[in-house]
Scaffold this active site. Structure first.
Site, PDB file in Angstrom:
ATOM      1  CE1 TYR A  78      -2.298  18.033 -17.166  1.00  0.00           C
ATOM      2  CE2 TYR A  78      -2.257  15.633 -17.065  1.00  0.00           C
ATOM      3  CZ  TYR A  78      -1.591  16.839 -17.213  1.00  0.00           C
ATOM      4  OH  TYR A  78      -0.232  16.857 -17.419  1.00  0.00           O
ATOM      5  CE  LYS A  82      -1.012  18.383 -20.574  1.00  0.00           C
ATOM      6  NZ  LYS A  82      -0.139  19.380 -21.210  1.00  0.00           N
TER       7      LYS A  82
END
Length: 113
Positions: A78, A82
Site C-alpha cells: 500500500y 501510494k
C-alpha cells in the site's frame, strides 16, 4: 462524453488493502494492491489525458496517503503504491501543464480532523 461532451475532472480514489508483514507478503498480495492503486490511477489518467489535451483543460485529483509518505506497519504494498501515485501525479502535472491541465494529490491522515 456522450452526455456532457467533455470531461473536466478525474478523481483517482479506488483502492484495496491486503495488509501483511513484509516478510509474509505474497506476490499476489503485492500485485493486487499495486494493480488497483497505481496501475488503476495510470490507466484512468491516461485515458482522460487524450480528452484533456484536446480541450486544453482539465484537472486530476489523486488520493495518496501518509502511509506512502512515511510508511506504515504491514503496508509495504500500500505504501509503495501510494508513494508511486504521488510521483505519478507530479509527473502528470509537469507533462500536462502546457495543456492547462492540473494534477494534485490529497493525503488524508487518520485520526486528524
Amino acid at each position: 462524453m456522450d452526455h456532457f461532451g467533455r470531461i473536466d475532472v478525474v478523481v483517482n480514489n479506488a483502492g484495496i488493502l491486503r495488509d501483511q508483514i513484509f516478510h509474509r507478503m505474497t506476490p499476489e498480495e503485492w500485485n493486487a494492491v499495486i494493480d488497483v492503486h497505481l496501475n488503476g490511477s495510470f490507466y484512468v489518467s491516461r485515458h482522460a489525458a487524450t480528452h484533456f489535451r484536446k480541450q486544453e483543460s482539465g484537472s486530476y485529483v489523486h488520493i495518496t496517503s501518509t502511509s506512502g509518505l512515511i510508511g506504515n506497519f504491514g503496508q509495504a504494498n500500500y505504501s509503495a503504491a501510494k508513494l508511486g501515485i504521488a510521483a505519478l501525479s507530479k509527473s502528470i502535472a509537469l507533462d500536462m501543464k502546457r495543456y492547462n491541465v492540473r494534477s494534485n494529490c490529497l493525503a488524508p491522515s487518520p485520526g486528524r480532523a
